[in-house]
Design a protein around this motif. Structure first.
Motif, PDB file in Angstrom:
ATOM      1  N   ILE A 151     -23.122  35.054   3.149  1.00  0.00           N
ATOM      2  CA  ILE A 151     -22.639  35.093   4.530  1.00  0.00           C
ATOM      3  C   ILE A 151     -21.976  33.753   4.815  1.00  0.00           C
ATOM      4  CG2 ILE A 151     -23.552  34.849   6.877  1.00  0.00           C
ATOM      5  CD1 ILE A 151     -25.222  37.256   6.453  1.00  0.00           C
ATOM      6  N   ILE A 152     -20.869  33.774   5.543  1.00  0.00           N
ATOM      7  CA  ILE A 152     -20.157  32.529   5.827  1.00  0.00           C
ATOM      8  C   ILE A 152     -20.259  32.199   7.315  1.00  0.00           C
ATOM      9  CG2 ILE A 152     -17.974  31.279   5.583  1.00  0.00           C
ATOM     10  CD1 ILE A 152     -19.002  32.381   2.904  1.00  0.00           C
ATOM     11  N   ALA A 153     -20.714  30.985   7.591  1.00  0.00           N
ATOM     12  CA  ALA A 153     -20.808  30.530   8.977  1.00  0.00           C
ATOM     13  C   ALA A 153     -19.933  29.293   9.167  1.00  0.00           C
ATOM     14  CB  ALA A 153     -22.257  30.205   9.333  1.00  0.00           C
ATOM     15  N   ILE A 154     -19.289  29.216  10.295  1.00  0.00           N
ATOM     16  CA  ILE A 154     -18.504  28.029  10.607  1.00  0.00           C
ATOM     17  C   ILE A 154     -19.396  27.099  11.443  1.00  0.00           C
ATOM     18  CG2 ILE A 154     -17.404  29.230  12.558  1.00  0.00           C
ATOM     19  CD1 ILE A 154     -14.932  27.574  12.029  1.00  0.00           C
ATOM     20  N   ASP A 155     -19.571  25.881  10.944  1.00  0.00           N
ATOM     21  CA  ASP A 155     -20.519  24.930  11.534  1.00  0.00           C
ATOM     22  C   ASP A 155     -19.800  24.012  12.529  1.00  0.00           C
ATOM     23  OD1 ASP A 155     -22.920  23.641  11.896  1.00  0.00           O
ATOM     24  OD2 ASP A 155     -23.113  22.946   9.833  1.00  0.00           O
ATOM     25  N   ASP A 156     -20.578  23.428  13.425  1.00  0.00           N
ATOM     26  CA  ASP A 156     -20.050  22.437  14.380  1.00  0.00           C
ATOM     27  C   ASP A 156     -18.864  22.990  15.170  1.00  0.00           C
ATOM     28  OD1 ASP A 156     -21.857  20.735  13.108  1.00  0.00           O
ATOM     29  OD2 ASP A 156     -20.345  20.010  11.718  1.00  0.00           O
ATOM     30  N   PHE A 157     -18.908  24.270  15.498  1.00  0.00           N
ATOM     31  CA  PHE A 157     -17.751  24.862  16.159  1.00  0.00           C
ATOM     32  C   PHE A 157     -17.495  24.197  17.513  1.00  0.00           C
ATOM     33  CE2 PHE A 157     -15.234  27.821  18.603  1.00  0.00           C
ATOM     34  CZ  PHE A 157     -14.228  28.112  17.694  1.00  0.00           C
ATOM     35  N   GLY A 158     -16.224  23.920  17.765  1.00  0.00           N
ATOM     36  CA  GLY A 158     -15.827  23.278  19.013  1.00  0.00           C
ATOM     37  C   GLY A 158     -15.425  21.828  18.804  1.00  0.00           C
ATOM     38  N   THR A 159     -15.738  21.304  17.606  1.00  0.00           N
ATOM     39  CA  THR A 159     -15.414  19.892  17.363  1.00  0.00           C
ATOM     40  C   THR A 159     -14.231  19.727  16.412  1.00  0.00           C
ATOM     41  OG1 THR A 159     -16.896  19.731  15.466  1.00  0.00           O
ATOM     42  CG2 THR A 159     -17.838  19.229  17.601  1.00  0.00           C
ATOM     43  N   GLY A 160     -13.790  20.803  15.792  1.00  0.00           N
ATOM     44  CA  GLY A 160     -12.804  20.674  14.721  1.00  0.00           C
ATOM     45  C   GLY A 160     -11.398  21.047  15.114  1.00  0.00           C
ATOM     46  N   HIS A 161     -11.191  21.349  16.392  1.00  0.00           N
ATOM     47  CA  HIS A 161      -9.845  21.629  16.904  1.00  0.00           C
ATOM     48  C   HIS A 161      -9.170  22.800  16.230  1.00  0.00           C
ATOM     49  CE1 HIS A 161     -10.408  17.855  18.919  1.00  0.00           C
ATOM     50  NE2 HIS A 161     -10.621  17.272  17.762  1.00  0.00           N
ATOM     51  N   SER A 162      -9.924  23.816  15.873  1.00  0.00           N
ATOM     52  CA  SER A 162      -9.284  25.057  15.467  1.00  0.00           C
ATOM     53  C   SER A 162      -9.302  25.961  16.695  1.00  0.00           C
ATOM     54  CB  SER A 162     -10.032  25.713  14.312  1.00  0.00           C
ATOM     55  OG  SER A 162     -11.218  26.310  14.780  1.00  0.00           O
ATOM     56  N   ALA A 163      -8.692  27.108  16.591  1.00  0.00           N
ATOM     57  CA  ALA A 163      -8.813  28.090  17.646  1.00  0.00           C
ATOM     58  C   ALA A 163      -9.314  29.358  16.999  1.00  0.00           C
ATOM     59  CB  ALA A 163      -7.466  28.323  18.311  1.00  0.00           C
ATOM     60  N   LEU A 164     -10.008  30.170  17.792  1.00  0.00           N
ATOM     61  CA  LEU A 164     -10.567  31.378  17.186  1.00  0.00           C
ATOM     62  C   LEU A 164      -9.494  32.245  16.552  1.00  0.00           C
ATOM     63  CD1 LEU A 164     -13.409  32.498  19.585  1.00  0.00           C
ATOM     64  CD2 LEU A 164     -13.583  31.700  17.239  1.00  0.00           C
ATOM     65  N   TRP A 165      -8.313  32.273  17.175  1.00  0.00           N
ATOM     66  CA  TRP A 165      -7.265  33.125  16.597  1.00  0.00           C
ATOM     67  C   TRP A 165      -6.831  32.630  15.231  1.00  0.00           C
ATOM     68  CZ3 TRP A 165      -2.673  30.957  15.293  1.00  0.00           C
ATOM     69  CH2 TRP A 165      -2.306  29.789  15.951  1.00  0.00           C
ATOM     70  N   GLN A 166      -7.001  31.325  14.970  1.00  0.00           N
ATOM     71  CA  GLN A 166      -6.667  30.810  13.634  1.00  0.00           C
ATOM     72  C   GLN A 166      -7.661  31.309  12.586  1.00  0.00           C
ATOM     73  OE1 GLN A 166      -6.679  26.568  14.856  1.00  0.00           O
ATOM     74  NE2 GLN A 166      -4.794  26.470  13.636  1.00  0.00           N
ATOM     75  N   LEU A 167      -8.840  31.706  13.065  1.00  0.00           N
ATOM     76  CA  LEU A 167      -9.900  32.098  12.133  1.00  0.00           C
ATOM     77  C   LEU A 167      -9.933  33.600  11.931  1.00  0.00           C
ATOM     78  CD1 LEU A 167     -12.678  29.868  13.680  1.00  0.00           C
ATOM     79  CD2 LEU A 167     -11.255  29.345  11.711  1.00  0.00           C
ATOM     80  N   ARG A 168      -9.060  34.338  12.599  1.00  0.00           N
ATOM     81  CA  ARG A 168      -9.219  35.795  12.630  1.00  0.00           C
ATOM     82  C   ARG A 168      -9.062  36.455  11.271  1.00  0.00           C
ATOM     83  NH1 ARG A 168      -4.266  34.550  13.482  1.00  0.00           N
ATOM     84  NH2 ARG A 168      -2.502  35.926  13.145  1.00  0.00           N
ATOM     85  N   THR A 169      -8.324  35.818  10.355  1.00  0.00           N
ATOM     86  CA  THR A 169      -8.129  36.443   9.057  1.00  0.00           C
ATOM     87  C   THR A 169      -9.206  36.033   8.053  1.00  0.00           C
ATOM     88  OG1 THR A 169      -6.725  34.621   8.403  1.00  0.00           O
ATOM     89  CG2 THR A 169      -5.618  36.570   9.266  1.00  0.00           C
ATOM     90  N   GLN A 170     -10.040  35.097   8.441  1.00  0.00           N
ATOM     91  CA  GLN A 170     -11.010  34.587   7.486  1.00  0.00           C
ATOM     92  C   GLN A 170     -12.209  35.510   7.366  1.00  0.00           C
ATOM     93  OE1 GLN A 170     -10.523  31.057   6.599  1.00  0.00           O
ATOM     94  NE2 GLN A 170      -8.796  30.725   7.953  1.00  0.00           N
ATOM     95  N   LYS A 171     -12.869  35.422   6.217  1.00  0.00           N
ATOM     96  CA  LYS A 171     -14.084  36.198   6.022  1.00  0.00           C
ATOM     97  C   LYS A 171     -15.258  35.462   6.629  1.00  0.00           C
ATOM     98  CE  LYS A 171     -12.870  38.985   2.173  1.00  0.00           C
ATOM     99  NZ  LYS A 171     -13.084  39.424   0.826  1.00  0.00           N
ATOM    100  N   LEU A 172     -15.324  35.500   7.922  1.00  0.00           N
ATOM    101  CA  LEU A 172     -16.366  34.775   8.616  1.00  0.00           C
ATOM    102  C   LEU A 172     -17.370  35.741   9.208  1.00  0.00           C
ATOM    103  CD1 LEU A 172     -14.673  32.089  10.841  1.00  0.00           C
ATOM    104  CD2 LEU A 172     -16.213  31.735   8.918  1.00  0.00           C
ATOM    105  N   ASP A 173     -18.632  35.338   9.207  1.00  0.00           N
ATOM    106  CA  ASP A 173     -19.658  36.182   9.797  1.00  0.00           C
ATOM    107  C   ASP A 173     -20.294  35.552  11.025  1.00  0.00           C
ATOM    108  OD1 ASP A 173     -19.903  38.227   7.478  1.00  0.00           O
ATOM    109  OD2 ASP A 173     -20.058  36.272   6.505  1.00  0.00           O
ATOM    110  N   LYS A 174     -20.372  34.228  11.022  1.00  0.00           N
ATOM    111  CA  LYS A 174     -21.104  33.544  12.090  1.00  0.00           C
ATOM    112  C   LYS A 174     -20.393  32.287  12.547  1.00  0.00           C
ATOM    113  CE  LYS A 174     -25.630  35.156  10.741  1.00  0.00           C
ATOM    114  NZ  LYS A 174     -27.003  34.819  10.383  1.00  0.00           N
TER     115      LYS A 174
END
Ligand code: C2E
Ligand code: CA
Ligand code: CA
Ligand code: CA
Length: 280
Positions: free
Chosen positions: A176-199
């Motif tokens: 399972i893939i989780a993105i850590d420290d969300f909100g500090t890395g200056h990405s946007a959720l739409w940038q992550l939409r193609t990634q295989k992310l679960d959490k």
């Protein structure tokens, strides 16, 4: 610092020098720490907010040096990354968690959640790293489905090559893939939409500001709502009190982790306090 001033160095040069000396010292001692087994892991429960029940656990590295005392992973992990030691540390991490997992099972504990481990951005930026990791797990006899990988948000933003394909490979193997420290890395959720992310783990700085600042609370609510539309589970980290828990329940965040529930614990205390003995 005065002896350097006599030699004509400025105070700042001296402080910088001290920092460099400490880094060199740490990187030297770290090699021995891995070889001599001086690294430890603590385990911090991740709970489901609807019933406060255990949902998973995050493994966090601990290192106490006889001379330097306890050294935070926030200090030694970046040094390990620079010194090309991160793969060795990570191999140790997989070995240790795999052994621990098998020990819990053999002691009769029931654990249906996953072990979340932190993977450094440097490590996943390399080609073929995943092949090594999967081979290691196979040799240890622990399936990849045991793991949840936490990768800091900044790794997604800075990806210049192999991070994405490595993550895909880990996900395809069952992690399972989780993105850590969300909100500090200056990405946007739409940038992550193609990634295989679960959490997605909302950084503790947001959780802590949420109580006193309505705007932060709105942001956390918006992140949670968007994540749910994208089928991502949300974990709030650094949850320290009941007020924060109430807010998180209000905004329909499902999972939390923090001192309010438990500090990072030794493996034995985690097992006795949080894992149940399976029915004989
Ligand atoms: P992280 O992954 O964001 O880990 C969460 C940090 O918050 C941990 O610090 C944890 O002890 C701390 N924490 C947990 N609950 C609370 C709380 O309620 N309040 C506050 N103020 N803090 C809380 P720790 O263990 O010092 O780890 C720091 C960072 O070091 C981690 O941040 C992670 O990025 C890195 N790290 C730790 N272990 C490993 C590892 O095995 N491998 C790698 N690559 N990095 C690691
Ligand atoms: Ca983490
Ligand atoms: Ca984090
Ligand atoms: Ca962090």
């Amino acid at each position: 610092h005065s002896k350097y001033n006599n030699l004509g160095f400025s105070f700042y040069t001296c402080q910088m020098e001290e920092a460099v000396v400490r880094k060199v010292l740490i990187s030297e001692k770290l090699t021995t720490a891995i070889d001599e087994g001086n690294l430890r892991l603590n385990y911090q429960p991740i709970v489901e907010l609807k019933n406060d029940e255990l949902s998973g656990v995050e493994a966090l590295m601990r290192w106490e040096d006889p001379d330097l005392g306890p050294i935070s992973p926030s200090e030694f992990i970046p040094i390990a990354e620079c010194q090309n030691m991160i793969d060795d540390i990570s191999d140790w991490l997989f070995r240790e968690t795999a052994c621990q997992y098998r020990k819990w099972i053999s002691e009769g504990f029931e654990f249906t959640g996953r072990i979340a481990i932190n993977i450094s951005e440097r490590e996943l930026a390399k080609p073929n790293r995943v092949t090594e990791i999967l081979a290691l797990l196979e040799s240890l006899g622990v399936p990849p489905e045991t793991y949840e990988i936490e990768l800091s948000e900044s790794a997604f933003v800075n990806d210049t090559g192999h991070t994405q394909e490595n993550l895909d490979a880990l996900a395809n193997a069952g992690m399972i893939i989780a993105i850590d420290d969300f909100g500090t890395g200056h990405s946007a959720l739409w940038q992550l939409r193609t990634q295989k992310l679960d959490k997605l783990k909302i950084d503790h700085s947001f959780v802590q500001r949420m109580e006193s600042d309505q705007a932060t609370r709105d942001i956390v609510e918006a992140i949670t709502a968007m994540a749910s539309l994208l089928d991502l589970k949300v974990i709030a980290e650094g949850v320290e009190n009941l007020t924060q828990v109430d807010i998180l329940r209000d905004i329909k965040c499902c999972y939390a982790q923090g001192y309010h529930f438990a500090k990072p614990l030794t493996a034995d205390i985690f097992a006795s306090d949080w894992l149940e003995k399976a029915q004989a």
